[in-house]
Design a protein around this motif. Sequence first.
Motif, PDB file in Angstrom:
ATOM      1  N   THR A  47       0.822  -1.214   0.000  1.00  0.00           N
ATOM      2  CA  THR A  47       0.000   0.000   0.000  1.00  0.00           C
ATOM      3  C   THR A  47       0.855   1.264   0.000  1.00  0.00           C
ATOM      4  OG1 THR A  47      -0.086   0.020   2.421  1.00  0.00           O
ATOM      5  CG2 THR A  47      -1.842  -1.179   1.264  1.00  0.00           C
ATOM      6  N   GLN A  48       2.188   1.084   0.124  1.00  0.00           N
ATOM      7  CA  GLN A  48       3.135   2.195   0.246  1.00  0.00           C
ATOM      8  C   GLN A  48       2.751   3.114   1.407  1.00  0.00           C
ATOM      9  OE1 GLN A  48       3.854   4.032  -3.599  1.00  0.00           O
ATOM     10  NE2 GLN A  48       5.085   2.271  -4.233  1.00  0.00           N
ATOM     11  N   SER A  49       2.294   2.484   2.482  1.00  0.00           N
ATOM     12  CA  SER A  49       1.933   3.200   3.710  1.00  0.00           C
ATOM     13  C   SER A  49       2.395   2.343   4.884  1.00  0.00           C
ATOM     14  CB  SER A  49       0.425   3.427   3.774  1.00  0.00           C
ATOM     15  OG  SER A  49       0.059   4.093   4.966  1.00  0.00           O
ATOM     16  N   TYR A  50       3.456   2.801   5.557  1.00  0.00           N
ATOM     17  CA  TYR A  50       4.068   2.005   6.614  1.00  0.00           C
ATOM     18  C   TYR A  50       3.526   2.365   7.993  1.00  0.00           C
ATOM     19  CZ  TYR A  50       7.755   0.082   3.605  1.00  0.00           C
ATOM     20  OH  TYR A  50       8.443  -0.594   2.628  1.00  0.00           O
ATOM     21  N   PRO A  51       3.340   1.362   8.859  1.00  0.00           N
ATOM     22  CA  PRO A  51       3.139   1.669  10.278  1.00  0.00           C
ATOM     23  C   PRO A  51       4.466   2.083  10.891  1.00  0.00           C
ATOM     24  CG  PRO A  51       3.307  -0.694   9.967  1.00  0.00           C
ATOM     25  CD  PRO A  51       3.352  -0.082   8.594  1.00  0.00           C
ATOM     26  N   SER A  52       4.444   2.464  12.135  1.00  0.00           N
ATOM     27  CA  SER A  52       5.671   2.865  12.837  1.00  0.00           C
ATOM     28  C   SER A  52       6.266   1.678  13.578  1.00  0.00           C
ATOM     29  CB  SER A  52       5.365   3.989  13.831  1.00  0.00           C
ATOM     30  OG  SER A  52       4.884   5.140  13.167  1.00  0.00           O
ATOM     31  N   PHE A  53       7.586   1.551  13.517  1.00  0.00           N
ATOM     32  CA  PHE A  53       8.295   0.571  14.338  1.00  0.00           C
ATOM     33  C   PHE A  53       9.700   1.098  14.561  1.00  0.00           C
ATOM     34  CE2 PHE A  53       8.993  -0.799   9.962  1.00  0.00           C
ATOM     35  CZ  PHE A  53      10.364  -1.039   9.912  1.00  0.00           C
ATOM     36  N   SER A  54      10.343   0.599  15.600  1.00  0.00           N
ATOM     37  CA  SER A  54      11.652   1.146  15.971  1.00  0.00           C
ATOM     38  C   SER A  54      12.803   0.457  15.263  1.00  0.00           C
ATOM     39  CB  SER A  54      11.854   1.054  17.488  1.00  0.00           C
ATOM     40  OG  SER A  54      11.784  -0.294  17.922  1.00  0.00           O
ATOM     41  N   GLN A  55      12.689  -0.868  15.010  1.00  0.00           N
ATOM     42  CA  GLN A  55      13.810  -1.577  14.405  1.00  0.00           C
ATOM     43  C   GLN A  55      13.370  -2.960  13.946  1.00  0.00           C
ATOM     44  OE1 GLN A  55      17.646  -0.905  16.217  1.00  0.00           O
ATOM     45  NE2 GLN A  55      18.189  -3.073  16.054  1.00  0.00           N
ATOM     46  N   LEU A  56      13.844  -3.336  12.761  1.00  0.00           N
ATOM     47  CA  LEU A  56      13.639  -4.674  12.209  1.00  0.00           C
ATOM     48  C   LEU A  56      15.009  -5.287  11.964  1.00  0.00           C
ATOM     49  CD1 LEU A  56      12.125  -7.010  10.743  1.00  0.00           C
ATOM     50  CD2 LEU A  56      12.145  -5.563   8.692  1.00  0.00           C
ATOM     51  N   ASN A  57      15.277  -6.431  12.600  1.00  0.00           N
ATOM     52  CA  ASN A  57      16.600  -7.044  12.516  1.00  0.00           C
ATOM     53  C   ASN A  57      16.578  -8.300  11.650  1.00  0.00           C
ATOM     54  OD1 ASN A  57      17.744  -5.167  14.389  1.00  0.00           O
ATOM     55  ND2 ASN A  57      16.835  -6.339  16.053  1.00  0.00           N
ATOM     56  N   PHE A  58      17.404  -8.318  10.588  1.00  0.00           N
ATOM     57  CA  PHE A  58      17.654  -9.514   9.784  1.00  0.00           C
ATOM     58  C   PHE A  58      18.999 -10.100  10.197  1.00  0.00           C
ATOM     59  CE2 PHE A  58      14.568  -7.605   6.880  1.00  0.00           C
ATOM     60  CZ  PHE A  58      13.899  -8.713   6.366  1.00  0.00           C
ATOM     61  N   ALA A  59      19.135 -11.430  10.140  1.00  0.00           N
ATOM     62  CA  ALA A  59      20.390 -12.085  10.506  1.00  0.00           C
ATOM     63  C   ALA A  59      20.513 -13.417   9.773  1.00  0.00           C
ATOM     64  CB  ALA A  59      20.457 -12.304  12.011  1.00  0.00           C
ATOM     65  N   ASN A  60      21.720 -13.986   9.815  1.00  0.00           N
ATOM     66  CA  ASN A  60      21.991 -15.322   9.270  1.00  0.00           C
ATOM     67  C   ASN A  60      21.632 -15.450   7.789  1.00  0.00           C
ATOM     68  OD1 ASN A  60      22.623 -16.200  11.987  1.00  0.00           O
ATOM     69  ND2 ASN A  60      20.416 -16.317  12.346  1.00  0.00           N
ATOM     70  N   LEU A  61      21.808 -14.359   7.047  1.00  0.00           N
ATOM     71  CA  LEU A  61      21.435 -14.366   5.636  1.00  0.00           C
ATOM     72  C   LEU A  61      22.509 -15.043   4.795  1.00  0.00           C
ATOM     73  CD1 LEU A  61      20.072 -10.723   5.460  1.00  0.00           C
ATOM     74  CD2 LEU A  61      18.694 -12.810   5.277  1.00  0.00           C
ATOM     75  N   LYS A  62      22.084 -16.064   4.048  1.00  0.00           N
ATOM     76  CA  LYS A  62      22.983 -16.772   3.152  1.00  0.00           C
ATOM     77  C   LYS A  62      22.303 -16.975   1.797  1.00  0.00           C
ATOM     78  CE  LYS A  62      25.706 -19.271   6.610  1.00  0.00           C
ATOM     79  NZ  LYS A  62      26.197 -20.599   7.054  1.00  0.00           N
ATOM     80  N   VAL A  63      23.096 -16.877   0.738  1.00  0.00           N
ATOM     81  CA  VAL A  63      22.620 -17.111  -0.624  1.00  0.00           C
ATOM     82  C   VAL A  63      23.489 -18.201  -1.230  1.00  0.00           C
ATOM     83  CG1 VAL A  63      22.380 -16.125  -2.928  1.00  0.00           C
ATOM     84  CG2 VAL A  63      21.708 -14.792  -0.923  1.00  0.00           C
ATOM     85  N   ASN A  64      22.851 -19.223  -1.780  1.00  0.00           N
ATOM     86  CA  ASN A  64      23.578 -20.376  -2.338  1.00  0.00           C
ATOM     87  C   ASN A  64      24.593 -20.923  -1.339  1.00  0.00           C
ATOM     88  OD1 ASN A  64      22.092 -19.879  -4.619  1.00  0.00           O
ATOM     89  ND2 ASN A  64      23.805 -19.159  -5.862  1.00  0.00           N
ATOM     90  N   GLY A  65      24.248 -20.854  -0.045  1.00  0.00           N
ATOM     91  CA  GLY A  65      25.104 -21.401   0.995  1.00  0.00           C
ATOM     92  C   GLY A  65      26.234 -20.498   1.437  1.00  0.00           C
ATOM     93  N   GLN A  66      26.367 -19.323   0.820  1.00  0.00           N
ATOM     94  CA  GLN A  66      27.423 -18.375   1.178  1.00  0.00           C
ATOM     95  C   GLN A  66      26.826 -17.157   1.865  1.00  0.00           C
ATOM     96  OE1 GLN A  66      30.326 -17.523  -1.943  1.00  0.00           O
ATOM     97  NE2 GLN A  66      29.432 -19.168  -3.198  1.00  0.00           N
TER      98      GLN A  66
END
Length: 235
Positions: free
Chosen positions: A186-205
């Motif tokens: 909708t191109q309309s975001y709610p408010s949040f303080s932080q979103l954390n991504f981790a352990n990201l791997k592509v093709n095992g790397q």
Amino acid sequence: MASLRLRKPARAAIAGLLALSGAAFAAPAAQAATPHFFAPLHNHGGHPYSGNSNWGGYIAQGSGFKSITGSWTMPDVQCNTSNDLFAPWIGIDGYGSQTVEQTGVQADCSSGSPVYSGWYEMYPAAPVYFNEPVSAGDTFNASVVAGTRSSYTLTLTDVTQGWTKTTKQTLRSQDVSAEAVMESPTQSYPSFSQLNFANLKVNGQVFDNYSPQSIDSGPYTETALQNGAFSIIPG
């Protein structure tokens, strides 16, 4: 005085009127929710964005992307309007192609309060939503893995709630990008303080090895990608 006896046609007419009256005041049947499509990135080019994208996070481009895995923690969101919609996800394709193979979680504010749910989508088909419980603060593991004959295996695990959903789908696609992003259809975001991504791997790397580019979306930006981890924060 003798009781009034109605002839059969009259009784039938009254019964019909009562049925119509009851139907008029009966509660309407529930309608299926309109799905939100988590679609390819709009207006993309070869440069970073500044608040005008429907995706925000990191995207790697090239060819031969056969798997992406990663985790994130769903933040507690505050709805600003009933149009707010926010979804972190990982996937393959969508940047330089017209399909996306993806799985993630969303926070939907259409009811006035955030409603959290998991889903997968093989765009351009509609997303499929899971019935399993999702709450703010839950940690998720996810993977999208390409197989043979245009097959994909998509897995989403809510580590906090203790459930896993795995689906196998087929789609003719190009495998030309891999991403760990958030999106607002909708191109309309709610408010949040932080979103954390981790352990990201592509093709095992580790994701960093593919030199992914950063993309801002709405009022948010991302921190530097380090060893497969980054955060999305207010910009």
